[in-house]
Scaffold this motif. Structure first.
Motif, PDB file in Angstrom:
ATOM      1  N   LEU A 152       0.875  -1.092  -0.021  1.00  6.34           N
ATOM      2  CA  LEU A 152      -0.028  -0.060   0.052  1.00  6.34           C
ATOM      3  C   LEU A 152       1.003   1.386   0.005  1.00  6.34           C
ATOM      4  CD1 LEU A 152      -2.441  -1.278   2.766  1.00  6.34           C
ATOM      5  CD2 LEU A 152      -3.011  -0.907   0.300  1.00  6.34           C
ATOM      6  N   PRO A 153       0.383   2.464  -0.607  1.00  2.00           N
ATOM      7  CA  PRO A 153       0.992   3.710  -0.544  1.00  2.00           C
ATOM      8  C   PRO A 153       0.432   4.683   0.637  1.00  2.00           C
ATOM      9  CG  PRO A 153      -0.830   4.000  -1.774  1.00  2.00           C
ATOM     10  CD  PRO A 153      -1.168   2.429  -1.329  1.00  2.00           C
ATOM     11  N   TRP A 154       0.981   5.899   0.777  1.00  2.00           N
ATOM     12  CA  TRP A 154       0.871   6.562   1.794  1.00  2.00           C
ATOM     13  C   TRP A 154      -0.129   7.540   1.513  1.00  2.00           C
ATOM     14  CZ3 TRP A 154       1.760  11.206  -0.395  1.00  2.00           C
ATOM     15  CH2 TRP A 154       2.631  11.287  -1.262  1.00  2.00           C
ATOM     16  N   ASN A 155      -0.544   8.019   0.211  1.00  2.00           N
ATOM     17  CA  ASN A 155      -1.367   9.147   0.050  1.00  2.00           C
ATOM     18  C   ASN A 155      -2.872   8.741   0.423  1.00  2.00           C
ATOM     19  OD1 ASN A 155      -1.614   7.291  -2.180  1.00  2.00           O
ATOM     20  ND2 ASN A 155      -1.887   8.743  -3.733  1.00  2.00           N
ATOM     21  N   PHE A 156      -3.434   7.431   0.100  1.00  2.00           N
ATOM     22  CA  PHE A 156      -4.826   7.304   0.489  1.00  2.00           C
ATOM     23  C   PHE A 156      -4.920   5.881   1.226  1.00  2.00           C
ATOM     24  CE2 PHE A 156      -5.635  10.304  -2.734  1.00  2.00           C
ATOM     25  CZ  PHE A 156      -6.639  11.182  -1.998  1.00  2.00           C
ATOM     26  N   LYS A 178       1.516  -4.909   3.452  1.00  2.00           N
ATOM     27  CA  LYS A 178       2.716  -4.207   3.935  1.00  2.00           C
ATOM     28  C   LYS A 178       2.360  -2.582   3.621  1.00  2.00           C
ATOM     29  CE  LYS A 178       6.098  -2.166   2.703  1.00  2.00           C
ATOM     30  NZ  LYS A 178       6.260  -0.884   2.977  1.00  2.00           N
ATOM     31  N   PRO A 179       1.892  -1.867   4.716  1.00  2.00           N
ATOM     32  CA  PRO A 179       1.605  -0.728   4.500  1.00  2.00           C
ATOM     33  C   PRO A 179       2.789   0.214   3.960  1.00  2.00           C
ATOM     34  CG  PRO A 179       1.369  -1.062   6.611  1.00  2.00           C
ATOM     35  CD  PRO A 179       1.569  -2.272   5.924  1.00  2.00           C
ATOM     36  N   SER A 180       2.516   1.514   3.745  1.00  3.45           N
ATOM     37  CA  SER A 180       3.631   2.324   3.463  1.00  3.45           C
ATOM     38  C   SER A 180       4.206   2.722   4.916  1.00  3.45           C
ATOM     39  CB  SER A 180       3.118   3.801   3.047  1.00  3.45           C
ATOM     40  OG  SER A 180       4.048   4.713   3.142  1.00  3.45           O
ATOM     41  N   SER A 228      -0.351  -7.434  -4.940  1.00  7.66           N
ATOM     42  CA  SER A 228      -1.146  -6.279  -5.366  1.00  7.66           C
ATOM     43  C   SER A 228      -0.714  -5.195  -5.113  1.00  7.66           C
ATOM     44  CB  SER A 228      -2.691  -6.304  -4.626  1.00  7.66           C
ATOM     45  OG  SER A 228      -3.360  -5.132  -4.721  1.00  7.66           O
ATOM     46  N   PHE A 229      -0.038  -4.422  -5.901  1.00 10.83           N
ATOM     47  CA  PHE A 229       0.814  -3.319  -5.577  1.00 10.83           C
ATOM     48  C   PHE A 229       0.411  -1.850  -6.055  1.00 10.83           C
ATOM     49  CE2 PHE A 229       4.130  -0.253  -6.920  1.00 10.83           C
ATOM     50  CZ  PHE A 229       4.929  -0.142  -5.640  1.00 10.83           C
ATOM     51  N   THR A 230       0.163  -1.022  -5.038  1.00 15.72           N
ATOM     52  CA  THR A 230      -0.274   0.283  -5.583  1.00 15.72           C
ATOM     53  C   THR A 230       0.815   1.153  -5.056  1.00 15.72           C
ATOM     54  OG1 THR A 230      -2.418  -0.231  -5.176  1.00 15.72           O
ATOM     55  CG2 THR A 230      -1.953   1.969  -5.330  1.00 15.72           C
ATOM     56  N   GLY A 255       0.818   5.346 -11.047  1.00 18.39           N
ATOM     57  CA  GLY A 255       0.674   6.885 -11.353  1.00 18.39           C
ATOM     58  C   GLY A 255       0.029   7.307 -12.343  1.00 18.39           C
ATOM     59  N   GLY A 256      -0.072   8.821 -12.322  1.00 21.97           N
ATOM     60  CA  GLY A 256      -0.832   9.356 -13.469  1.00 21.97           C
ATOM     61  C   GLY A 256      -0.268  10.642 -13.581  1.00 21.97           C
ATOM     62  N   LYS A 257      -0.470  11.346 -14.724  1.00 19.85           N
ATOM     63  CA  LYS A 257      -0.238  12.751 -15.156  1.00 19.85           C
ATOM     64  C   LYS A 257      -1.383  12.936 -15.948  1.00 19.85           C
ATOM     65  CE  LYS A 257       2.265  16.405 -15.216  1.00 19.85           C
ATOM     66  NZ  LYS A 257       3.024  17.030 -14.073  1.00 19.85           N
TER      67      LYS A 257
HETATM   68  P1  NAD Z   1       6.035   4.038  -3.375  1.00 23.85           P
HETATM   69  O1  NAD Z   1       6.269   3.137  -4.855  1.00 23.85           O
HETATM   70  O2  NAD Z   1       7.108   4.614  -2.861  1.00 23.85           O
HETATM   71  O3  NAD Z   1       5.664   2.900  -2.128  1.00 23.85           O
HETATM   72  C1  NAD Z   1       4.404   2.123  -2.216  1.00 23.85           C
HETATM   73  C2  NAD Z   1       4.737   1.081  -1.483  1.00 23.85           C
HETATM   74  O4  NAD Z   1       5.493   0.142  -1.922  1.00 23.85           O
HETATM   75  C3  NAD Z   1       5.124   1.213  -0.112  1.00 23.85           C
HETATM   76  O5  NAD Z   1       4.450   0.430   0.768  1.00 23.85           O
HETATM   77  C4  NAD Z   1       6.606   1.122  -0.091  1.00 23.85           C
HETATM   78  O6  NAD Z   1       7.069   0.632   1.051  1.00 23.85           O
HETATM   79  C5  NAD Z   1       6.675  -0.248  -0.969  1.00 23.85           C
HETATM   80  N1  NAD Z   1       7.719  -0.657  -1.785  1.00 23.85           N
HETATM   81  C6  NAD Z   1       8.855   0.036  -2.147  1.00 23.85           C
HETATM   82  N2  NAD Z   1       9.615  -0.631  -2.948  1.00 23.85           N
HETATM   83  C7  NAD Z   1       9.171  -1.895  -3.001  1.00 23.85           C
HETATM   84  C8  NAD Z   1       9.740  -2.964  -3.337  1.00 23.85           C
HETATM   85  N3  NAD Z   1      11.055  -3.030  -4.133  1.00 23.85           N
HETATM   86  N4  NAD Z   1       9.205  -4.292  -3.221  1.00 23.85           N
HETATM   87  C9  NAD Z   1       8.024  -4.219  -2.388  1.00 23.85           C
HETATM   88  N5  NAD Z   1       7.379  -3.073  -1.882  1.00 23.85           N
HETATM   89  C10 NAD Z   1       7.826  -2.077  -2.195  1.00 23.85           C
HETATM   90  O7  NAD Z   1       4.648   4.793  -3.757  1.00 23.85           O
HETATM   91  P2  NAD Z   1       4.260   6.112  -2.679  1.00 23.85           P
HETATM   92  O8  NAD Z   1       5.000   6.990  -2.699  1.00 23.85           O
HETATM   93  O9  NAD Z   1       3.974   5.258  -1.459  1.00 23.85           O
HETATM   94  O10 NAD Z   1       2.746   6.258  -3.369  1.00 23.85           O
HETATM   95  C11 NAD Z   1       2.561   7.156  -4.335  1.00 23.85           C
HETATM   96  C12 NAD Z   1       2.537   6.674  -5.817  1.00 23.85           C
HETATM   97  O11 NAD Z   1       1.362   5.767  -5.795  1.00 23.85           O
HETATM   98  C13 NAD Z   1       2.066   7.404  -6.639  1.00 23.85           C
HETATM   99  O12 NAD Z   1       2.967   7.159  -7.931  1.00 23.85           O
HETATM  100  C14 NAD Z   1       0.818   7.328  -6.996  1.00 23.85           C
HETATM  101  O13 NAD Z   1       0.276   7.748  -8.129  1.00 23.85           O
HETATM  102  C15 NAD Z   1       0.758   5.956  -6.752  1.00 23.85           C
HETATM  103  N6  NAD Z   1      -0.829   5.465  -6.413  1.00 23.85           N
HETATM  104  C16 NAD Z   1      -1.706   4.934  -7.438  1.00 23.85           C
HETATM  105  C17 NAD Z   1      -3.028   4.466  -7.111  1.00 23.85           C
HETATM  106  C18 NAD Z   1      -3.794   3.883  -8.174  1.00 23.85           C
HETATM  107  O14 NAD Z   1      -4.900   3.527  -7.791  1.00 23.85           O
HETATM  108  N7  NAD Z   1      -3.298   3.739  -9.485  1.00 23.85           N
HETATM  109  C19 NAD Z   1      -3.574   4.912  -5.966  1.00 23.85           C
HETATM  110  C20 NAD Z   1      -2.694   5.701  -4.945  1.00 23.85           C
HETATM  111  C21 NAD Z   1      -1.313   5.976  -5.386  1.00 23.85           C
END
Ligand code: NAD
Length: 476
Positions: A152-156, A178-180, A228-230, A255-257
């Motif tokens: 999971l990521p940190w934004n939502f 594995k949360p952020s 499942s990776f976000t 991500g997106g732009k």
């Molecule tokens: P990030 O890639 O830095 O980290 C995401 C998660 O992956 C974290 O839990 C991190 O610890 C883990 N991670 C990092 N490297 C890893 C590895 N090698 N193996 C396994 N896990 C690993 O992303 P972030 O900065 O937390 O989130 C922001 C990004 O997420 C932006 O690009 C955003 O667009 C994207 N996002 C996408 C969606 C979607 O639904 N498409 C939703 C929310 C965020």
């Protein structure tokens, strides 16, 4: 200043200590003060969590339940999330810098996704073929993929989990999350929430730590069947390589732009509100942030004047989630200021502590500027003008990503034409990016692969078996 809330791992339905690697703290990005203390998970902790998830997968108490009973538990989970919403929202706001009201709305929207998954589970059915050649009959069986690693990521943190987790569980899978490292609180508290809702131990496990130390051994673990990776596209590539090594199922939400296209016939007041929301919501740290405004030349001055008035009158500064995110956004601001004058800037209402950023709009950017191509993840908007529909579609599609797009026009036929031409997983026409559980979440290009949420969600975590039965020959 209070001491940070101390979290252990949540494994097999219990709070558990780690193997030895120590702890780290997370600060509140609005104040800089520590809010949470987490265990640093390593490969040994991942072994323990994946083993728990594997045992829960093999036990009849989860995947062996009739769909109706598993659905009841997901409904109970949704109700328990609502009962715990204040605690969940408080940790979410403190770790991400979101306004508390926004965090609460997100927890409630998350609970709704749990309710939706519970209902969707009741509609999953197998196929039956009764008259195949050679007097065969056959059926499909829908089985859980296995143990799923949920990164999971940190934004939502809570919403992203809710877009995936209840569908994974509905399929009968079990999970190691594995949360952020920047926002793990709501994922951990959810462990207790699901226990109170009656989910069996080991169905949902949470290990905290960094991507490298904790995420990498999780996605590489042989006991994990699907990832499942976000997160960001760069880490998505790393995770995809790990999935290739283990030939694992994978879903990547990256991500997106994203463009917001405003035609001159649009309701410019509503469009201006949507443009503002699109690049400032969550301080611009949304995968679906519309950070590229494409506006029909004849309406550009009027729209920009409305945006400038709104920026002057509303306190829109918010903290960015991390120090490195703040530094990254500052570097793009510096680049923008070197290449063009900001056409308008919001007021920085931050108190000096934390990572506050105010919105900025850059007009007339060099078409080769990284401001137009990089996912910045901050409250920055670029403005480009177009004269024709073809030009607008080309500009909208001029990106490596393809996650979301907004179109503003009162000509619905044109809106639909543009909706078909723009390569993006989610298109909104005259809507401020409302999301509904009924609708899938997809993406083109570097935005990822997979369709996890929505009605298709459960299938994404299922394997389909064919069972063919030779019936007795002879007779009528
Ligand atoms: P990030 O890639 O830095 O980290 C995401 C998660 O992956 C974290 O839990 C991190 O610890 C883990 N991670 C990092 N490297 C890893 C590895 N090698 N193996 C396994 N896990 C690993 O992303 P972030 O900065 O937390 O989130 C922001 C990004 O997420 C932006 O690009 C955003 O667009 C994207 N996002 C996408 C969606 C979607 O639904 N498409 C939703 C929310 C965020």
């Amino acid at each position: 200043m209070g001491s940070p809330r101390r979290f252990d791992f949540h494994i097999d339905g219990e709070w558990r200590g780690g193997s030895a690697a120590g702890r780290f703290e997370r600060e509140n990005p609005a104040t800089g003060q520590p809010v949470s203390s987490y265990l640093r998970g390593g490969a040994a902790d991942i072994d323990v969590a994946v083993a728990a998830a594997g045992r829960a997968l093999a036990a009849p108490a989860w995947r062996g339940l009739p769909a109706a009973e598993r659905s009841e538990m997901l409904l109970a989970a949704a109700a328990e999330i609502r009962r715990t919403e204040r605690d969940l929202a408080a940790i979410e706001a403190a770790e991400t810098g979101k306004p508390p009201g926004q965090a609460l709305d997100e927890i409630r929207a998350g609970a709704e996704l749990w309710r939706f998954a519970a209902a969707a589970l009741r509609t999953v059915s197998s196929d039956l073929h009764l008259d195949l050649p050679g007097r065969h009959m056959a059926m499909t069986l829908i089985e859980p993929v296995g143990v799923v690693a949920l990164i999971l990521p940190w934004n939502f943190p809570f919403i992203v989990s809710a877009e995936r987790l209840p569908f994974i569980l509905a399929a009968g899978c079990t999970v190691v999350a594995k949360p952020s490292e920047f926002a793990g609180g709501s994922a951990l508290l959810l462990g207790d929430v699901l226990k109170r809702a009656g989910l069996p131990a080991g169905v949902y496990n949470v290990v905290t730590g960094t991507g490298e130390e904790t995420g990498a051994p999780l996605v590489d673990h042989p006991g994990v069947a699907m990832i499942s990776f976000t997160g960001s596209a760069d880490n998505g590539r790393r995770v995809m390589a790990a999935a290739a090594r283990g030939l694992k199922r994978i879903s990547l939400e990256l991500g997106g732009k994203n463009p917001i296209v405003v035609f001159a016939d649009a309701d410019l007041d509503r469009a201006a509100d949507a443009v503002l929301l699109g690049f400032t919501h969550n301080a611009g740290q949304c995968c679906i942030s519309t950070s590229r405004l494409l506006v029909e030349r004849t309406a550009a001055d009027a729209l920009l004047a409305k945006l400038a008035a709104r920026l002057r009158s509303r306190p829109l500064a918010q903290p960015l989630a991390t120090r490195s995110q703040y530094d990254k956004v500052q570097s793009y601001l510096d680049l923008g200021k070197a290449q063009a004058r900001p056409s308008c800037e919001g007021v920085d209402s931050g108190d000096g502590d934390g990572y506050w950023a105010a919105p900025v709009i850059f007009d007339d950017i060099d078409p080769a500027s990284p401001l137009l191509s990089d996912e910045i993840f901050g409250p920055l908007l670029t403005v480009q003008r177009f004269d024709t529909e073809d030009e607008a579609a080309d500009m909208a599609n001029d990106t490596a990503y393809g996650l979301a797009a907004c179109i503003w026009t009162t000509d619905l036929e044109r809106g639909l034409r543009m909706g078909r031409r723009i390569r993006a997983g989610r298109i909104w026409i005259n809507s401020p990016q409302e999301n509904f559980p009924e609708m899938p979440v997809g993406g083109f290009g570097a935005s990822g692969i997979g369709r996890e949420a929505g009605a298709q969600g459960i299938r994404a975590y299922s394997e389909i078996k064919s069972v063919i039965i030779g019936t007795q020959r002879g007779g009528a």
